[in-house]
Design a protein around this motif. Structure first.
Motif, PDB file in Angstrom:
ATOM      1  N   VAL A 254      45.072  58.016  -7.607  1.00  0.00           N
ATOM      2  CA  VAL A 254      45.919  57.830  -9.034  1.00  0.00           C
ATOM      3  C   VAL A 254      44.869  58.114 -10.030  1.00  0.00           C
ATOM      4  CG1 VAL A 254      47.396  56.338 -10.176  1.00  0.00           C
ATOM      5  CG2 VAL A 254      47.450  56.262  -7.740  1.00  0.00           C
ATOM      6  N   LEU A 255      45.294  58.850 -11.116  1.00  0.00           N
ATOM      7  CA  LEU A 255      44.250  58.940 -12.349  1.00  0.00           C
ATOM      8  C   LEU A 255      44.363  57.614 -12.972  1.00  0.00           C
ATOM      9  CD1 LEU A 255      42.502  60.635 -13.935  1.00  0.00           C
ATOM     10  CD2 LEU A 255      44.444  61.590 -14.804  1.00  0.00           C
ATOM     11  N   ASP A 256      43.452  57.236 -13.383  1.00  0.00           N
ATOM     12  CA  ASP A 256      43.400  55.698 -14.261  1.00  0.00           C
ATOM     13  C   ASP A 256      42.488  56.321 -15.504  1.00  0.00           C
ATOM     14  OD1 ASP A 256      42.691  53.561 -15.617  1.00  0.00           O
ATOM     15  OD2 ASP A 256      42.181  52.385 -13.542  1.00  0.00           O
ATOM     16  N   THR A 257      43.500  55.967 -16.490  1.00  0.00           N
ATOM     17  CA  THR A 257      43.268  56.489 -17.773  1.00  0.00           C
ATOM     18  C   THR A 257      42.862  55.240 -18.603  1.00  0.00           C
ATOM     19  OG1 THR A 257      45.391  56.521 -18.555  1.00  0.00           O
ATOM     20  CG2 THR A 257      44.600  58.336 -17.906  1.00  0.00           C
ATOM     21  N   SER A 258      42.547  53.881 -18.160  1.00  0.00           N
ATOM     22  CA  SER A 258      42.203  52.866 -19.025  1.00  0.00           C
ATOM     23  C   SER A 258      40.840  53.045 -19.641  1.00  0.00           C
ATOM     24  CB  SER A 258      42.175  51.646 -17.798  1.00  0.00           C
ATOM     25  OG  SER A 258      41.399  51.843 -17.000  1.00  0.00           O
ATOM     26  N   ILE A 259      39.874  53.734 -19.041  1.00  0.00           N
ATOM     27  CA  ILE A 259      38.586  53.714 -20.064  1.00  0.00           C
ATOM     28  C   ILE A 259      38.840  54.621 -21.110  1.00  0.00           C
ATOM     29  CG2 ILE A 259      36.095  54.624 -19.681  1.00  0.00           C
ATOM     30  CD1 ILE A 259      36.215  54.003 -16.629  1.00  0.00           C
ATOM     31  N   GLU A 260      39.385  55.681 -21.164  1.00  0.00           N
ATOM     32  CA  GLU A 260      39.839  56.616 -22.203  1.00  0.00           C
ATOM     33  C   GLU A 260      40.433  55.983 -23.102  1.00  0.00           C
ATOM     34  OE1 GLU A 260      41.338  58.989 -19.490  1.00  0.00           O
ATOM     35  OE2 GLU A 260      39.375  60.316 -19.263  1.00  0.00           O
ATOM     36  N   TYR A 261      41.688  54.969 -22.761  1.00  0.00           N
ATOM     37  CA  TYR A 261      42.478  54.253 -23.664  1.00  0.00           C
ATOM     38  C   TYR A 261      41.729  53.272 -24.509  1.00  0.00           C
ATOM     39  CZ  TYR A 261      46.330  51.470 -25.468  1.00  0.00           C
ATOM     40  OH  TYR A 261      47.069  50.558 -26.314  1.00  0.00           O
ATOM     41  N   SER A 262      40.736  52.717 -23.765  1.00  0.00           N
ATOM     42  CA  SER A 262      39.698  51.536 -24.459  1.00  0.00           C
ATOM     43  C   SER A 262      38.893  52.324 -25.289  1.00  0.00           C
ATOM     44  CB  SER A 262      39.244  50.828 -23.292  1.00  0.00           C
ATOM     45  OG  SER A 262      38.410  51.560 -22.361  1.00  0.00           O
ATOM     46  N   ILE A 263      38.285  53.386 -24.958  1.00  0.00           N
ATOM     47  CA  ILE A 263      37.625  54.170 -25.987  1.00  0.00           C
ATOM     48  C   ILE A 263      38.201  54.527 -27.309  1.00  0.00           C
ATOM     49  CG2 ILE A 263      36.226  56.492 -26.294  1.00  0.00           C
ATOM     50  CD1 ILE A 263      35.447  56.391 -23.419  1.00  0.00           C
ATOM     51  N   HIS A 264      39.504  54.987 -26.929  1.00  0.00           N
ATOM     52  CA  HIS A 264      40.431  55.338 -28.243  1.00  0.00           C
ATOM     53  C   HIS A 264      40.785  54.003 -28.930  1.00  0.00           C
ATOM     54  CE1 HIS A 264      43.855  56.772 -30.532  1.00  0.00           C
ATOM     55  NE2 HIS A 264      44.557  55.789 -30.079  1.00  0.00           N
ATOM     56  N   ILE A 265      40.972  53.016 -28.582  1.00  0.00           N
ATOM     57  CA  ILE A 265      41.313  51.689 -29.100  1.00  0.00           C
ATOM     58  C   ILE A 265      40.007  51.356 -30.021  1.00  0.00           C
ATOM     59  CG2 ILE A 265      41.699  49.163 -28.867  1.00  0.00           C
ATOM     60  CD1 ILE A 265      44.327  50.852 -28.786  1.00  0.00           C
TER      61      ILE A 265
ATOM     62  N   ILE B 153      43.873  54.675  -4.686  1.00  0.00           N
ATOM     63  CA  ILE B 153      42.425  54.679  -5.210  1.00  0.00           C
ATOM     64  C   ILE B 153      42.554  55.223  -6.444  1.00  0.00           C
ATOM     65  CG2 ILE B 153      40.086  55.823  -4.751  1.00  0.00           C
ATOM     66  CD1 ILE B 153      41.027  54.235  -2.342  1.00  0.00           C
ATOM     67  N   TYR B 154      42.154  54.143  -7.543  1.00  0.00           N
ATOM     68  CA  TYR B 154      42.314  54.804  -8.958  1.00  0.00           C
ATOM     69  C   TYR B 154      41.053  55.214  -9.237  1.00  0.00           C
ATOM     70  CZ  TYR B 154      46.480  51.941  -8.634  1.00  0.00           C
ATOM     71  OH  TYR B 154      47.818  51.446  -8.452  1.00  0.00           O
ATOM     72  N   VAL B 155      41.051  56.470  -9.843  1.00  0.00           N
ATOM     73  CA  VAL B 155      39.867  57.228 -10.121  1.00  0.00           C
ATOM     74  C   VAL B 155      39.961  57.367 -11.828  1.00  0.00           C
ATOM     75  CG1 VAL B 155      39.375  57.991  -7.896  1.00  0.00           C
ATOM     76  CG2 VAL B 155      40.671  59.539  -9.605  1.00  0.00           C
ATOM     77  N   SER B 156      38.657  57.512 -12.409  1.00  0.00           N
ATOM     78  CA  SER B 156      38.563  57.824 -13.790  1.00  0.00           C
ATOM     79  C   SER B 156      37.857  59.155 -13.726  1.00  0.00           C
ATOM     80  CB  SER B 156      38.116  56.646 -14.536  1.00  0.00           C
ATOM     81  OG  SER B 156      37.808  57.102 -15.741  1.00  0.00           O
ATOM     82  N   ILE B 157      38.234  59.843 -14.403  1.00  0.00           N
ATOM     83  CA  ILE B 157      37.443  61.505 -14.459  1.00  0.00           C
ATOM     84  C   ILE B 157      37.102  61.768 -16.046  1.00  0.00           C
ATOM     85  CG2 ILE B 157      37.583  63.905 -14.156  1.00  0.00           C
ATOM     86  CD1 ILE B 157      39.791  63.136 -12.062  1.00  0.00           C
ATOM     87  N   MET B 158      35.847  61.699 -16.290  1.00  0.00           N
ATOM     88  CA  MET B 158      35.280  62.162 -17.838  1.00  0.00           C
ATOM     89  C   MET B 158      35.099  63.624 -17.776  1.00  0.00           C
ATOM     90  SD  MET B 158      35.339  59.469 -19.590  1.00  0.00           S
ATOM     91  CE  MET B 158      35.440  57.748 -19.281  1.00  0.00           C
ATOM     92  N   ALA B 159      36.270  64.176 -18.280  1.00  0.00           N
ATOM     93  CA  ALA B 159      36.238  65.626 -18.423  1.00  0.00           C
ATOM     94  C   ALA B 159      37.361  66.249 -19.082  1.00  0.00           C
ATOM     95  CB  ALA B 159      36.216  66.345 -17.271  1.00  0.00           C
ATOM     96  N   GLY B 160      37.718  67.524 -19.447  1.00  0.00           N
ATOM     97  CA  GLY B 160      38.872  67.933 -20.289  1.00  0.00           C
ATOM     98  C   GLY B 160      40.064  67.937 -19.303  1.00  0.00           C
ATOM     99  N   ASP B 161      40.993  68.007 -20.110  1.00  0.00           N
ATOM    100  CA  ASP B 161      42.584  68.024 -19.415  1.00  0.00           C
ATOM    101  C   ASP B 161      42.461  68.999 -17.954  1.00  0.00           C
ATOM    102  OD1 ASP B 161      43.304  65.995 -20.791  1.00  0.00           O
ATOM    103  OD2 ASP B 161      44.427  67.477 -22.421  1.00  0.00           O
TER     104      ASP B 161
END
Length: 119
Positions: free
Chosen positions: A94-105, A50-58
Motif C-alpha cells: 500500500v502506498l503511504d503518502t503521509s510523509i509527503e503530506y507532512s512535508i506539504h503541511i 506493507i505500507y511503503v513510501s516512495i520518494m519519486a515522481g508520479d
C-alpha cells in the motif's frame, strides 16, 4: 499479551520486507527511494499490509508500486525463509503518502509564518 506478540511480528515483518526490497529485488522499475513505513499483520497471520513510501515522481511511483505488487510472491517466499511463523502472510503493498503530506503541511506553515512576519 497478544497485542505485544502482534507488535513484535509487525516489526519483524517490516524489518525483513525492507531488507528484501533493498537487497534482493532486482526489478529495474523500482526507482526512487523506497521506505517501508509500517507493516500490519492480521492476528491469524494470513495477510500483511506493507505500507511503503516512495520518494519519486508520479510516474516512477506508479511503476514502483506495480513492480512491488508483481514481486509480492517473491517477497512472501523470502519472508517465509527468514521468519519462522506458522503461516507466511500474503503480502499486499500500500502506498503511504503521509510523509509527503507532512512535508506539504510544513511548507504551508512556513509560508503562513513568513506572511505573518511581513505584516
Amino acid at each position: 499479551m497478544k497485542i505485544d506478540r502482534n507488535n513484535r511480528i509487525n516489526e519483524e515483518v517490516k524489518r525483513e520486507v525492507s531488507d528484501i526490497i533493498h537487497s534482493d529485488l532486482k526489478d529495474p522499475r523500482i526507482g526512487g527511494m523506497v521506505s517501508v513505513i509500517r507493516a500490519d499483520v492480521t492476528g491469524d497471520l494470513r495477510y500483511a499490509r506493507i505500507y511503503v513510501s516512495i520518494m519519486a515522481g508520479d510516474e516512477e511511483k506508479k511503476a514502483t508500486m506495480k513492480a512491488l505488487k508483481s514481486a509480492a510472491g517473491f517477497v512472501r517466499r523470502e519472508l517465509g525463509a527468514r521468519i519462522d511463523l506458522r503461516y507466511v502472510p500474503e503480502i499486499q503493498f500500500v502506498l503511504d503518502t503521509s510523509i509527503e503530506y507532512s512535508i506539504h503541511i510544513n511548507e504551508v506553515l512556513k509560508k503562513v509564518e513568513n506572511d505573518h512576519k511581513d505584516v
